[in-house]
Design an enzyme around this catalytic site. Structure first.
Site, PDB file in Angstrom:
ATOM      1  N   CYS A  40       1.024  -1.224  -0.029  1.00 49.35           N
ATOM      2  CA  CYS A  40      -0.096   0.034   0.024  1.00 49.35           C
ATOM      3  C   CYS A  40       0.782   1.316  -0.041  1.00 49.35           C
ATOM      4  O   CYS A  40       0.242   2.372  -0.306  1.00 49.35           O
ATOM      5  CB  CYS A  40      -0.987   0.016   1.200  1.00 49.35           C
ATOM      6  SG  CYS A  40      -2.021  -1.297   1.202  1.00 49.35           S
ATOM      7  N   HIS A  98      -2.916   7.245   3.976  1.00 50.42           N
ATOM      8  CA  HIS A  98      -3.331   6.018   3.375  1.00 50.42           C
ATOM      9  C   HIS A  98      -4.762   5.787   3.901  1.00 50.42           C
ATOM     10  O   HIS A  98      -4.983   5.777   5.136  1.00 50.42           O
ATOM     11  CB  HIS A  98      -2.387   5.049   3.586  1.00 50.42           C
ATOM     12  CG  HIS A  98      -2.706   3.492   3.060  1.00 50.42           C
ATOM     13  ND1 HIS A  98      -3.252   3.090   2.019  1.00 50.42           N
ATOM     14  CD2 HIS A  98      -2.670   2.432   3.790  1.00 50.42           C
ATOM     15  CE1 HIS A  98      -3.892   1.974   1.779  1.00 50.42           C
ATOM     16  NE2 HIS A  98      -3.139   1.285   2.934  1.00 50.42           N
ATOM     17  N   ASN A 112      -9.907   0.060   1.015  1.00 59.29           N
ATOM     18  CA  ASN A 112      -8.387   0.368   0.842  1.00 59.29           C
ATOM     19  C   ASN A 112      -7.967  -0.369  -0.550  1.00 59.29           C
ATOM     20  O   ASN A 112      -7.941  -1.577  -0.801  1.00 59.29           O
ATOM     21  CB  ASN A 112      -7.827  -0.751   2.121  1.00 59.29           C
ATOM     22  CG  ASN A 112      -6.320  -0.705   1.906  1.00 59.29           C
ATOM     23  OD1 ASN A 112      -5.563  -0.056   0.973  1.00 59.29           O
ATOM     24  ND2 ASN A 112      -5.745  -1.277   3.149  1.00 59.29           N
TER      25      ASN A 112
HETATM   26  O1  UT7 Z   1      -2.859  -1.139   4.106  1.00 60.53           O
HETATM   27  C1  UT7 Z   1      -2.678  -1.779   5.122  1.00 60.53           C
HETATM   28  C2  UT7 Z   1      -3.588  -3.139   5.057  1.00 60.53           C
HETATM   29  N1  UT7 Z   1      -4.262  -3.429   6.217  1.00 60.53           N
HETATM   30  C3  UT7 Z   1      -4.838  -2.679   7.214  1.00 60.53           C
HETATM   31  O2  UT7 Z   1      -4.648  -1.467   7.418  1.00 60.53           O
HETATM   32  C4  UT7 Z   1      -5.513  -3.244   8.078  1.00 60.53           C
HETATM   33  C5  UT7 Z   1      -5.469  -2.834   9.789  1.00 60.53           C
HETATM   34  N2  UT7 Z   1      -6.405  -3.515  10.363  1.00 60.53           N
HETATM   35  C6  UT7 Z   1      -7.704  -3.406  10.663  1.00 60.53           C
HETATM   36  O3  UT7 Z   1      -8.262  -2.525   9.687  1.00 60.53           O
HETATM   37  C7  UT7 Z   1      -8.567  -4.028  11.670  1.00 60.53           C
HETATM   38  O4  UT7 Z   1      -7.673  -4.811  12.568  1.00 60.53           O
HETATM   39  C8  UT7 Z   1      -9.712  -4.999  10.932  1.00 60.53           C
HETATM   40  C9  UT7 Z   1     -10.724  -4.201  10.258  1.00 60.53           C
HETATM   41  C10 UT7 Z   1      -8.849  -5.972   9.982  1.00 60.53           C
HETATM   42  C11 UT7 Z   1     -10.198  -5.879  12.205  1.00 60.53           C
HETATM   43  O5  UT7 Z   1     -11.052  -5.061  12.883  1.00 60.53           O
HETATM   44  P1  UT7 Z   1     -10.609  -5.469  14.644  1.00 60.53           P
HETATM   45  O6  UT7 Z   1     -11.086  -4.360  15.198  1.00 60.53           O
HETATM   46  O7  UT7 Z   1      -9.045  -5.378  14.710  1.00 60.53           O
HETATM   47  O8  UT7 Z   1     -11.034  -6.891  14.578  1.00 60.53           O
HETATM   48  P2  UT7 Z   1     -10.507  -8.193  15.223  1.00 60.53           P
HETATM   49  O9  UT7 Z   1      -9.824  -8.798  14.163  1.00 60.53           O
HETATM   50  O10 UT7 Z   1      -9.882  -7.915  16.629  1.00 60.53           O
HETATM   51  O11 UT7 Z   1     -11.800  -9.040  15.435  1.00 60.53           O
HETATM   52  C12 UT7 Z   1     -12.868  -8.828  16.537  1.00 60.53           C
HETATM   53  C13 UT7 Z   1     -14.013  -9.479  16.304  1.00 60.53           C
HETATM   54  C14 UT7 Z   1     -13.755 -11.003  15.982  1.00 60.53           C
HETATM   55  O12 UT7 Z   1     -14.454 -11.729  16.810  1.00 60.53           O
HETATM   56  P3  UT7 Z   1     -14.605 -12.281  18.290  1.00 60.53           P
HETATM   57  O13 UT7 Z   1     -13.427 -13.238  18.371  1.00 60.53           O
HETATM   58  O14 UT7 Z   1     -14.341 -11.006  19.112  1.00 60.53           O
HETATM   59  O15 UT7 Z   1     -15.739 -13.004  18.425  1.00 60.53           O
HETATM   60  C15 UT7 Z   1     -13.731 -11.362  14.734  1.00 60.53           C
HETATM   61  O16 UT7 Z   1     -13.956 -12.555  14.408  1.00 60.53           O
HETATM   62  O17 UT7 Z   1     -14.667  -9.250  14.997  1.00 60.53           O
HETATM   63  C16 UT7 Z   1     -14.780 -10.422  14.243  1.00 60.53           C
HETATM   64  N3  UT7 Z   1     -14.807 -10.154  12.845  1.00 60.53           N
HETATM   65  C17 UT7 Z   1     -15.803  -9.850  12.246  1.00 60.53           C
HETATM   66  N4  UT7 Z   1     -17.197  -9.809  12.392  1.00 60.53           N
HETATM   67  C18 UT7 Z   1     -18.039  -9.318  11.478  1.00 60.53           C
HETATM   68  C19 UT7 Z   1     -13.588  -9.899  12.279  1.00 60.53           C
HETATM   69  N5  UT7 Z   1     -13.899  -9.506  10.655  1.00 60.53           N
HETATM   70  C20 UT7 Z   1     -15.286  -9.481  10.738  1.00 60.53           C
HETATM   71  C21 UT7 Z   1     -16.217  -9.063   9.698  1.00 60.53           C
HETATM   72  N6  UT7 Z   1     -17.613  -8.975  10.263  1.00 60.53           N
HETATM   73  N7  UT7 Z   1     -16.046  -8.685   8.602  1.00 60.53           N
END
Ligand code: UT7
Length: 332
Positions: free
Chosen positions: A116, A256, A286
């Protein structure tokens, strides 16, 4: 006293697929819900590459617009750099395919892969070439077709990414406007947090790699999130300090577009007002290397950039890589 030439953005343009994938569409594809996506990312919809189209096609469309605005024709280009991690194919470079479409026969061409961060990296590389009298006009394109490499059964990644392309034509100018400073960096220890395991020389394509979804983006979102919020501040502070400027001097911050929460954390820490921050992640998700040039192109189209404005751009991504650029908007 003799004034030194500045590297300026002479023209800018962007190209986006017309196909839209919104959060309700994703609810039909994977176990997710609109509320979660909006709350955790700020994304409402994203653009998805049309069938039969590839990265080079959108690069070409964005490049044409940037060249028109710059009043630069293909024969005037000395170099084409395409920042992408979703090239049309492993080789030849997408930049060579763009060169052919443009008929820019005098231009050298290569791809730059910094995830990115690619566009910000390419801007800095092009700036160095333009210090040489041999180079007059450089086309820099940031383009990614992330949807081609997203696993639509992985809700942790598929909701985030979208497709697009943004391009600039760079040249020299004698006025006060132009690039002030660029910064590049990388931390390969974080390579494991954002990668595509198969398809390269480490793990060539096989039935097994396809069956195990190893040709798609694998991401540790939490680690990237932590890295992003820290590095945006580090890069911004270094850039501003190098020019004797501070956050209050910024007219437009173009980060970004990876997650609205990352952007909001950054501007809160830096005390940059929301109205001085370019945000379009809600429309596009993104778009990886296309993220910053598309945001910049839209800011210009919306009349949010005037000559002399101080613009700060900061990107981060796979590698892990990071980069930033400080510039005064405008050309002469
Ligand atoms: O350009 C660089 C590329 N990437 C990035 O910049 C990504 C940076 N990171 C992020 O944007 C975030 O970490 C994410 C959006 C990817 C994830 O958000 P988060 O707040 O860190 O969520 P998490 O991975 O800690 O997951 C929290 C909960 C989990 O459930 P439990 O274990 O708490 O029951 C996940 O399974 O949210 C769940 N979850 C979802 N639920 C519904 C993860 N993805 C989803 C989804 N829909 N799409």
């Amino acid at each position: 006293m003799e004034q030194t030439a500045k590297v300026q953005i002479k023209g800018i343009g962007h190209a986006l697929p017309s196909r839209v994938l919104n959060n309700q569409d994703l609810e039909q594809i994977v176990d997710t819900n609109e509320q979660w996506i909006i709350e955790r990312t700020g994304i409402l919809e994203r653009r998805i590459c049309e069938p039969g189209m590839a990265t080079s096609d959108y690069c070409y469309l964005a490049a044409i617009k940037a060249m028109e605005q710059a009043r630069v024709s293909a024969v005037d280009l000395d170099l084409i750099i395409v920042a992408t991690s979703s090239p049309d194919m492993l080789f030849p470079s997408t930049a060579c395919l763009v060169q052919e479409r443009l008929e820019a026969w005098g231009a050298a061409a290569f791809d730059l892969e910094a995830g990115c961060t690619g566009f910000a990296y390419a801007l800095s590389v092009a700036e160095k070439y333009l210090l040489s009298p041999d180079y007059h006009h450089i086309l820099v394109v940031g383009s990614d077709m992330c949807s081609r490499f997203v696993d639509y059964t992985d809700r942790g990644t598929c909701i985030l990414f979208g497709d697009g392309a943004g391009a600039v034509v760079l040249g020299r100018g004698m006025g006060d406007n132009g690039l002030i400073k660029t910064i590049l960096g990388a931390d390969g220890r974080g390579a494991k947090f954002l990668y595509m395991p198969a398809g390269g020389s480490a793990l060539p394509p096989s039935h097994e790699t396809v069956d195990k979804h190893m040709h798609s983006i694998q991401m540790n979102g939490t680690e990237i999130f932590k890295f992003a919020t820290g590095i945006i501040m580090d890069v911004s502070v270094k850039l501003l300090a190098s020019a004797g400027l501070s956050f209050s001097d910024i007219d437009l911050f173009v980060p970004h577009q990876a997650n609205l929460r990352i952007i909001k954390t950054a501007i809160k820490r830096a005390n940059i007002p929301l109205e001085k921050t370019m945000i379009n992640i809600q429309k596009y998700g993104n778009m990886s290397a296309a993220s910053i040039p598309v945001a910049l192109a839209e800011a210009e189209m919306e009349g949010r950039l005037r000559a002399g404005d101080l613009v700060l751009m900061v990107a981060f991504g796979a590698g892990l890589t990071y980069a930033g650029a400080l510039l005064r908007w405008g050309r002469d």
